[in-house]
Structures are given as structure tokens and as C-alpha cells.
Write a protein that holds these residues in place. Sequence first.
Motif, PDB file in Angstrom:
ATOM      1  N   ASP B 228      10.297  -4.427  -2.356  1.00 59.09           N
ATOM      2  CA  ASP B 228       8.994  -5.053  -2.114  1.00 59.09           C
ATOM      3  C   ASP B 228       7.982  -4.594  -3.147  1.00 59.09           C
ATOM      4  O   ASP B 228       7.218  -5.392  -3.679  1.00 59.09           O
ATOM      5  CB  ASP B 228       8.492  -4.670  -0.710  1.00 59.09           C
ATOM      6  CG  ASP B 228       8.876  -5.714   0.314  1.00 59.09           C
ATOM      7  OD1 ASP B 228       9.254  -6.822  -0.108  1.00 59.09           O
ATOM      8  OD2 ASP B 228       8.810  -5.421   1.517  1.00 59.09           O
ATOM      9  N   GLU B 229       7.983  -3.281  -3.422  1.00 55.56           N
ATOM     10  CA  GLU B 229       7.044  -2.767  -4.417  1.00 55.56           C
ATOM     11  C   GLU B 229       7.286  -3.420  -5.770  1.00 55.56           C
ATOM     12  O   GLU B 229       6.349  -3.800  -6.462  1.00 55.56           O
ATOM     13  CB  GLU B 229       7.205  -1.256  -4.546  1.00 55.56           C
ATOM     14  CG  GLU B 229       6.414  -0.482  -3.525  1.00 55.56           C
ATOM     15  CD  GLU B 229       6.193   0.942  -3.975  1.00 55.56           C
ATOM     16  OE1 GLU B 229       7.144   1.527  -4.530  1.00 55.56           O
ATOM     17  OE2 GLU B 229       5.090   1.462  -3.778  1.00 55.56           O
ATOM     18  N   VAL B 231       8.432  -6.314  -6.460  1.00 54.94           N
ATOM     19  CA  VAL B 231       7.949  -7.697  -6.529  1.00 54.94           C
ATOM     20  C   VAL B 231       6.447  -7.772  -6.313  1.00 54.94           C
ATOM     21  O   VAL B 231       5.724  -8.352  -7.121  1.00 54.94           O
ATOM     22  CB  VAL B 231       8.672  -8.565  -5.484  1.00 54.94           C
ATOM     23  CG1 VAL B 231       8.058  -9.955  -5.463  1.00 54.94           C
ATOM     24  CG2 VAL B 231      10.136  -8.657  -5.806  1.00 54.94           C
ATOM     25  N   TRP B 232       5.951  -7.146  -5.224  1.00 54.31           N
ATOM     26  CA  TRP B 232       4.579  -7.427  -4.806  1.00 54.31           C
ATOM     27  C   TRP B 232       3.549  -6.568  -5.503  1.00 54.31           C
ATOM     28  O   TRP B 232       2.412  -6.972  -5.653  1.00 54.31           O
ATOM     29  CB  TRP B 232       4.450  -7.305  -3.284  1.00 54.31           C
ATOM     30  CG  TRP B 232       5.232  -8.363  -2.621  1.00 54.31           C
ATOM     31  CD1 TRP B 232       6.442  -8.231  -2.020  1.00 54.31           C
ATOM     32  CD2 TRP B 232       4.920  -9.748  -2.563  1.00 54.31           C
ATOM     33  NE1 TRP B 232       6.895  -9.435  -1.586  1.00 54.31           N
ATOM     34  CE2 TRP B 232       5.970 -10.397  -1.899  1.00 54.31           C
ATOM     35  CE3 TRP B 232       3.843 -10.523  -2.996  1.00 54.31           C
ATOM     36  CZ2 TRP B 232       5.989 -11.752  -1.658  1.00 54.31           C
ATOM     37  CZ3 TRP B 232       3.857 -11.883  -2.747  1.00 54.31           C
ATOM     38  CH2 TRP B 232       4.920 -12.481  -2.092  1.00 54.31           C
ATOM     39  N   TYR B 234       4.409  -4.600  -8.591  1.00 55.19           N
ATOM     40  CA  TYR B 234       4.635  -4.644 -10.034  1.00 55.19           C
ATOM     41  C   TYR B 234       4.907  -6.068 -10.536  1.00 55.19           C
ATOM     42  O   TYR B 234       4.976  -6.301 -11.732  1.00 55.19           O
ATOM     43  CB  TYR B 234       5.783  -3.715 -10.412  1.00 55.19           C
ATOM     44  CG  TYR B 234       5.474  -2.267 -10.116  1.00 55.19           C
ATOM     45  CD1 TYR B 234       4.628  -1.556 -10.940  1.00 55.19           C
ATOM     46  CD2 TYR B 234       6.000  -1.641  -8.993  1.00 55.19           C
ATOM     47  CE1 TYR B 234       4.315  -0.244 -10.666  1.00 55.19           C
ATOM     48  CE2 TYR B 234       5.692  -0.329  -8.703  1.00 55.19           C
ATOM     49  CZ  TYR B 234       4.850   0.367  -9.542  1.00 55.19           C
ATOM     50  OH  TYR B 234       4.536   1.661  -9.265  1.00 55.19           O
ATOM     51  N   GLY B 235       5.101  -7.000  -9.624  1.00 54.21           N
ATOM     52  CA  GLY B 235       5.235  -8.402 -10.012  1.00 54.21           C
ATOM     53  C   GLY B 235       6.443  -8.722 -10.868  1.00 54.21           C
ATOM     54  O   GLY B 235       6.400  -9.664 -11.653  1.00 54.21           O
TER      55      GLY B 235
END
Lengths: 205, 251
Positions: B228-229, B231-232, B234-235
Motif C-alpha cells: 500500500d505504501e 502505491v499510495w 510513493y505512487g
Amino acid sequence: MNSELIDQLSTQLGTNGLPYTIPIHPNLVHFTLGLFIIGVTFDIVGVLFPLEIWVFKYFAITVKRANFFDVGWYNMIASSIITFFTVGAGFYEMLLAAPPTDVKSAWGLQAMQTMIWHGIGGVFLLALIVGMTIWRGWQRYIWDKQAYKQTDREVQWIYLFAGIAIMFIMFIHGTLGAQLATEFGVHNTADNLLRLGQDLNTTLK
Amino acid sequence: MLKGLTSKLNNWLQRNTIVRNLEFFQDFIIISLCLGLFCVMLIRLGDMFFSFLHPLDLRQVTSDILFILILVELFRLLIDHLQQQRTSVTAAVEITIVSALREVILRGVLEISRDQIFGIAIFLLVLTGIMVALPWISRFLEQVTTIAIFVAVIFGQFEAGLARPYDAVKAVLNMHTLLGWSLSGIIAAITAWRYVLRTRNPEKLPIHYMVAGLFLTLIVGLQVYLGDELVWVYGLHTVPVVEALKNGILR
């Protein structure tokens, strides 16, 4: 959502536009999908059981046909319970979404169109999932218990086809949601920072 | 009767030839792999000797030596394959352990974050567990599956170097990758355990299994959080970040 309205909350929101770093809806949605797909898949395995007996025998797996139908039923219930939370979290996070207005997705939709379709589709899918669960329960506790029923097959074929069709809708619907995340960068910290022109390597350390 | 027997024999002979030809090609491929490895080793060796000319970086030299050792082990794996016509899983596990340790030495134990050390420790534990449990597992599982996982892990090591995340992501990404490897091992082990339990008695689950399952759930939860980190926060893989990386705004 209107950015001036969102600004009224700005003191409580982080860079990603939410009061917390990781959005909840994209996490819950995996439960909805996973439970639904496992539910239908195990019913399919249960219905096709006579064809598979040799596989289980070969791997020395002791299993009864009813076991698969149990898995199908309980996963379906869990899926419809969790989906209420998925939809709820989705609407909350959509209210706070402030996607860029100048971007078009790979499907040629703008952010608002994508959000509207994804929102309406979500409610529609919630109804379908709950309907499927009720249908599954009826099959398990009424249809299956009929006195004249000849087989120990617990679900109807048409139910399985409906399940597969819904999975297809979910796939399209999920792609819309994924576009909101990856192309419009909704609630994504890094994307919002980039839009503000900041260097990620210094701000995210 | 006799005719049937001879035609059967003929069939069998033909199949034998086919198999022999296939094995011949297989051997040919492995021999060329051996030759390729040989060349790589020589080149690395040459590189290492040249690096002695410069001021000595002890860590670099150690890691070079370990790298050559890994190549030697891979070589042995291929030789084993040539001799016994099957891959030795123990050798593959040993190689994986050595390459994991090489990564540790290359960066220095003190400079690795606590999370990563924790991940490496789990990973090594799993590998040791597999080495110990191997004779026991092989009764149930095809060796091929296990070897596929390890080949994937070894190549995963090379390919992890190909991904181009920006600097700030690296710590989380490494942890996520390491935990992913470990999870593949842990889940396989727990599945095997569950299988044995079910074969013995499908109605009962011992408390140890439940505790292990809880532990596994916690690790999976941690892994989901890290993903999740990525993606959300560090994109990774989102269009704006990918574009920024492509345009050189982000490194």
C-alpha cells in the motif's frame, strides 16, 4: 468534489487529501473481489465434482462434495457483508477526491465521468452481490432441501453463469477504479506532491 | 501374438530414441550454459585482479569473491544436473543463502535498516528450514516445483536490479521484495503442513497450526501495508510518477 468545499476541511487532511495516509476503499475492495470470486469458484468446483474425483484421489485429498458448497456459501455471505463497508469507504473517499481536470484516462473519460460511473457501478454491484447471496441462501436452505430433488448438487447452473457475468462487470468496474488511482492519481501522496512541483526524494524521506 | 510383441517392442524402442535425442539436446543446452558461466567467471576474475591495482575496497573485493563463489556453485549445480539428470535442490538453496549473505556483506550489516535485517533473517530461516525439511518434503512434493521457486528467486535477485525506483522508495521496496520471497517459502511450507494434517485427520487442527496461521496472517498484513505504501505514498506505477521518472524530473 468542489475543491473550495474540501478546503473547509484542509486542516485535517494530508497531502493525499485524506485524514490518513493509505486509502481504505482500495484495500477493502480486494476482500469483496476475493471473497466473491472464491465463493463462485468453489461452487463451480462443487458442481463439477464428479469430473474431479480422480484428481483428489490422486493427491490423496479427502474431501466431500458438500465441503465445496460450504466454502461457496460462507464466502458469499462474507463478501456481501464486507461490500457494504467497501461502498461506504468508497463514497467517503470520493467526496474528498480532487482529481486533476485536464487529464483523460485510457478509455477517453475525464475524472468526473470516471468517478460517477465507478460510484454508480459500485452501488449496482453491491445490489448484485447481496442479491446473489440471497439467491445462494435460498438454494442452500430451500431449493436443496426439496423432497423430490435427485442430486446432491447444491447450486443451479444459472447461478454460476450469473456469478461469472458479475465477475466480468467487476473487472470493468475495477478498471475504472484503477484508472482513478493510477491515471488521475486520486489520494496518492506522491502524485499530489509532483503536481505541487516538489521533489519526492526530499519530501518523502 | 509374436507380431504384436515385436511391434510393441518397436514402439518402445522408438520412444527410447526420442527421449535420448531430447536428453541429448538438454545436455547440449546445459553444456553451453556451463561454457557461458566459465567465461563470466573468467571475466569477473580479471575484473577483480584489476581492482587490486586501485586502492583496496575490502567490501567490494569480498563481495566479488562471494559472487565468483556463487558462480562456482551454479557451475556445480549444472555439473550435478549433467551427471544425475536432475537438479539438486540443496545446491540451489545453498546458492540462494550465499547470494543473500553477499548482499548483506556488500552493504554492511550496520548500514541495513532494522526491518530489512528482520526480513533477511526470516528469509534465511525459511531457507534453512527448507534445507532441513527437504528429504521430508520431497516425499510429498515434486522436486521440480521447489527448484522452480529457487530459480525464480535467483533470477529475481538479478531482475530486482533492473527495476528503476527512485531513491526514497528503495527501503520500502526492498523490504516488500524480501518479505515476498519469504512468504512464498512460508506459504508453501504451511500448505504442506496443512496437507499432512488433513491427510491424518480432516476434522482436527492442532493449536500450533493455528498459531502459525496467525503469524502468517500478521506477516501478510505487514506485506499488504508495505505494498500500500509503495502505491499510495510513493505512487509506484502511477502515471504521474512514471512520467516524472521518464522525463528525468525524478531519480
